[in-house]
Motif scaffolding. Structure first.
Motif, PDB file in Angstrom:
ATOM      1  N   PRO A  31      18.207   1.767  -5.781  1.00 43.68           N
ATOM      2  CA  PRO A  31      18.422   0.857  -6.011  1.00 43.68           C
ATOM      3  C   PRO A  31      17.026   0.160  -6.380  1.00 43.68           C
ATOM      4  O   PRO A  31      15.933   1.078  -5.185  1.00 43.68           O
ATOM      5  N   ARG A  32      16.457  -0.688  -7.009  1.00 48.43           N
ATOM      6  CA  ARG A  32      14.887  -1.271  -6.950  1.00 48.43           C
ATOM      7  C   ARG A  32      14.748  -1.130  -5.297  1.00 48.43           C
ATOM      8  O   ARG A  32      13.480  -1.254  -4.863  1.00 48.43           O
ATOM      9  N   ARG A  33      15.284  -2.081  -4.915  1.00 47.46           N
ATOM     10  CA  ARG A  33      14.416  -2.727  -3.167  1.00 47.46           C
ATOM     11  C   ARG A  33      14.254  -1.188  -2.695  1.00 47.46           C
ATOM     12  O   ARG A  33      13.407  -0.965  -1.618  1.00 47.46           O
ATOM     13  N   VAL A  34      15.575  -0.512  -2.775  1.00 47.66           N
ATOM     14  CA  VAL A  34      14.644   1.605  -2.041  1.00 47.66           C
ATOM     15  C   VAL A  34      13.219   1.643  -2.363  1.00 47.66           C
ATOM     16  O   VAL A  34      12.790   1.679  -1.325  1.00 47.66           O
ATOM     17  N   ILE A  35      13.535   1.945  -3.788  1.00 44.98           N
ATOM     18  CA  ILE A  35      12.320   1.838  -4.389  1.00 44.98           C
ATOM     19  C   ILE A  35      10.787   1.321  -3.291  1.00 44.98           C
ATOM     20  O   ILE A  35       9.948   1.548  -3.287  1.00 44.98           O
ATOM     21  N   GLU A  36      11.172  -0.118  -4.056  1.00 42.52           N
ATOM     22  CA  GLU A  36      10.011  -0.642  -2.959  1.00 42.52           C
ATOM     23  C   GLU A  36       9.578  -0.857  -1.790  1.00 42.52           C
ATOM     24  O   GLU A  36       8.313  -1.055  -1.085  1.00 42.52           O
ATOM     25  N   CYS A  37      10.628  -0.650  -0.599  1.00 46.30           N
ATOM     26  CA  CYS A  37      10.894   0.151   0.381  1.00 46.30           C
ATOM     27  C   CYS A  37       9.957   1.110   0.686  1.00 46.30           C
ATOM     28  O   CYS A  37       9.256   1.339   1.309  1.00 46.30           O
ATOM     29  N   ARG A  38      10.605   2.714  -0.217  1.00 42.09           N
ATOM     30  CA  ARG A  38       8.986   3.511   0.167  1.00 42.09           C
ATOM     31  C   ARG A  38       7.547   2.952  -0.621  1.00 42.09           C
ATOM     32  O   ARG A  38       6.964   3.473  -0.107  1.00 42.09           O
ATOM     33  N   THR A  39       7.912   2.525  -1.140  1.00 42.46           N
ATOM     34  CA  THR A  39       6.179   1.992  -2.336  1.00 42.46           C
ATOM     35  C   THR A  39       5.288   0.976  -0.227  1.00 42.46           C
ATOM     36  O   THR A  39       4.163   1.671  -0.841  1.00 42.46           O
ATOM     37  N   GLY A  40       6.470   0.546  -0.389  1.00 44.85           N
ATOM     38  CA  GLY A  40       5.444  -0.086   0.719  1.00 44.85           C
ATOM     39  C   GLY A  40       4.988   1.195   2.290  1.00 44.85           C
ATOM     40  O   GLY A  40       3.334   0.970   3.231  1.00 44.85           O
ATOM     41  N   TYR A  41       5.934   1.903   2.587  1.00 47.27           N
ATOM     42  CA  TYR A  41       4.952   3.282   3.371  1.00 47.27           C
ATOM     43  C   TYR A  41       4.114   4.480   2.867  1.00 47.27           C
ATOM     44  O   TYR A  41       3.722   3.963   3.402  1.00 47.27           O
ATOM     45  N   ILE A  42       4.258   4.195   1.176  1.00 47.05           N
ATOM     46  CA  ILE A  42       3.507   4.680   1.056  1.00 47.05           C
ATOM     47  C   ILE A  42       1.616   3.968   0.819  1.00 47.05           C
ATOM     48  O   ILE A  42       1.013   4.564   0.970  1.00 47.05           O
ATOM     49  N   ARG A  43       1.935   2.178   0.647  1.00 47.15           N
ATOM     50  CA  ARG A  43       0.891   1.778   0.512  1.00 47.15           C
ATOM     51  C   ARG A  43      -0.188   1.892   2.272  1.00 47.15           C
ATOM     52  O   ARG A  43      -0.955   1.829   2.618  1.00 47.15           O
ATOM     53  N   MET A  44       1.612   1.660   3.266  1.00 44.52           N
ATOM     54  CA  MET A  44       1.052   2.233   5.047  1.00 44.52           C
ATOM     55  C   MET A  44      -0.170   3.046   4.816  1.00 44.52           C
ATOM     56  O   MET A  44      -0.677   2.960   5.706  1.00 44.52           O
ATOM     57  N   MET A  45       0.329   4.148   4.318  1.00 47.99           N
ATOM     58  CA  MET A  45      -0.087   5.263   4.187  1.00 47.99           C
ATOM     59  C   MET A  45      -0.976   5.692   4.233  1.00 47.99           C
ATOM     60  O   MET A  45      -2.609   5.828   4.611  1.00 47.99           O
ATOM     61  N   GLU A  46      -1.549   4.653   2.131  1.00 52.10           N
ATOM     62  CA  GLU A  46      -2.941   5.118   2.190  1.00 52.10           C
ATOM     63  C   GLU A  46      -3.493   4.361   2.753  1.00 52.10           C
ATOM     64  O   GLU A  46      -5.269   4.357   2.915  1.00 52.10           O
ATOM     65  N   GLU A  47      -3.356   2.866   3.076  1.00 47.10           N
ATOM     66  CA  GLU A  47      -4.528   2.170   3.720  1.00 47.10           C
ATOM     67  C   GLU A  47      -5.450   2.577   5.071  1.00 47.10           C
ATOM     68  O   GLU A  47      -6.381   2.137   5.328  1.00 47.10           O
TER      69      GLU A  47
END
Length: 353
Positions: A31-47
């Protein structure tokens, strides 16, 4: 409670609603919300990479393992994340201490990648590879049990692991699966890639994989939350099981064919196999009892044609030399999707008359 079907697809999924997807069983869809959750972890990792990898990463892992272990009813200490079933089976096969004369037992329906892993082990580890040939037609569970009993009575050195994907029916992103390891094998089973080595704490070996991106694992909690919010196992199973049955019966009626012969208590809950009409699009060919390479193979040409011409994704395969259609039913499907598939195949047949 969610309303299943196209309405749920448009609300919750990123799937192109102008196309028809009947193959949750191959690659799944999150689902879209799961992909957005994953994106949040990727953003946290890159920041802040150091903060993420040094101080947050392991806490995320342990928290998610706890969540998944509760979902499957396991002790978290026996559960690790792996990328997929193929990776998990590789870890087990490569870790076990086979001796010459040991045997590996699989069956004619074993997933192709797993067959390859076992064949590789047989060639490189000098073990014997044995098959249980699943009968056709399959009339009862006892046929399979008897076949296994006959093999196991001759080869009793059997080592077992349970591996399952989360990315198909649990709506997690692709690349997220769990490997369950019996406590007595904690000191034996190691990942395919050795990055960390700890013979006391099994999860550390699977967790410490250099700078690997674990965001698919860490979004499983959001996936399981979605799973429960839309009704959990009971409601999902009720809807998808009925849809799979109704869709299969619809296709059988329109194509004037039959279902794959299998006892009701062995039917996969959300998938069905339907015999294709006799036609050059759906060829038949002879296979011998020991021709396991051609026992089951995809009809890629037909899949591509149906996708490109009708924008329908389903699976067409040959089993025992006969052509079959494999459908999946998911929460975003409805019976009209399968009517489109039925009509698409009839169109191909009409064009060749």
């Amino acid at each position: 409670m969610a309303v299943f079907g196209r309405a749920l697809m448009k609300k919750e999924f990123m799937l192109d609603s102008s196309k028809t997807f009947l193959n949750q069983g191959s690659y799944g869809n999150a689902p879209r919300r799961v992909i957005e959750c994953r994106t949040g972890y990727i953003r946290m990792m890159e920041e802040s990479p150091d903060d993420y990898f040094r101080w947050k990463n392991e806490d995320f892992w342990l928290s998610m393992v706890q969540t998944v272990a509760e979902f499957i009813g396991s002790d978290p200490q026996n559960v690790v994340f792996v990328q997929n079933t193929t990776t998990g089976i590789n870890a087990v096969i490569r870790s076990l201490n086979f001796e010459k004369g040991d045997g590996i037992l699989i069956n004619s329906w074993t997933y192709g990648n797993v067959k390859n892993i076992c064949a590789y082990a047989a060639d490189t580890r000098h073990v014997d590879l044995y098959y249980v040939d699943i009968p056709f037609p399959l009339k009862s569970v006892d046929q399979i049990l008897t076949a296994y009993e006959e093999k196991l009575s001759k080869h009793q050195n059997i080592k077992l692991a349970i591996v399952g994907n989360l990315h198909k029916w649990a709506f997690a992103p692709r690349g997220s699966a769990v490997l369950w390891i019996r406590p007595e094998f904690h000191h034996t089973i190691f990942p395919v890639v050795t990055s960390y080595y700890d013979k006391e704490v099994v999860y550390k070996n699977f967790f410490y994989q250099g700078t690997g991106d674990n965001s698919t694992y860490y979004s499983t909690a959001e996936a399981l939350k979605f799973y429960q919010e839309i009704g959990g196992y009971d409601k999902i199973s009720e809807y998808c099981s009925k849809l799979a049955l109704d869709a299969a019966n619809l296709l059988v009626k329109k194509w004037k064919t039959s279902l794959y012969p299998m006892p009701d208590n062995m039917l996969p809950p959300f998938m069905r196999l339907i015999r294709m009409p006799d036609h050059k699009w759906f060829p038949t060919f002879k296979t011998s009892a020991d021709d396991r390479k051609n026992f089951c193979r995809d009809n890629m040409s037909l899949m591509k044609t149906v996708w490109e011409r009708f924008q329908i994704q389903s699976v067409f395969i040959s089993i025992h030399g006969q052509s079959w259609c494999r459908i999946s039913a998911s929460v975003y499907n409805e019976i009209e999707d399968y009517e489109k598939l039925a009509d698409a195949i009839l169109t191909l047949l009409d064009e060749e008359k």
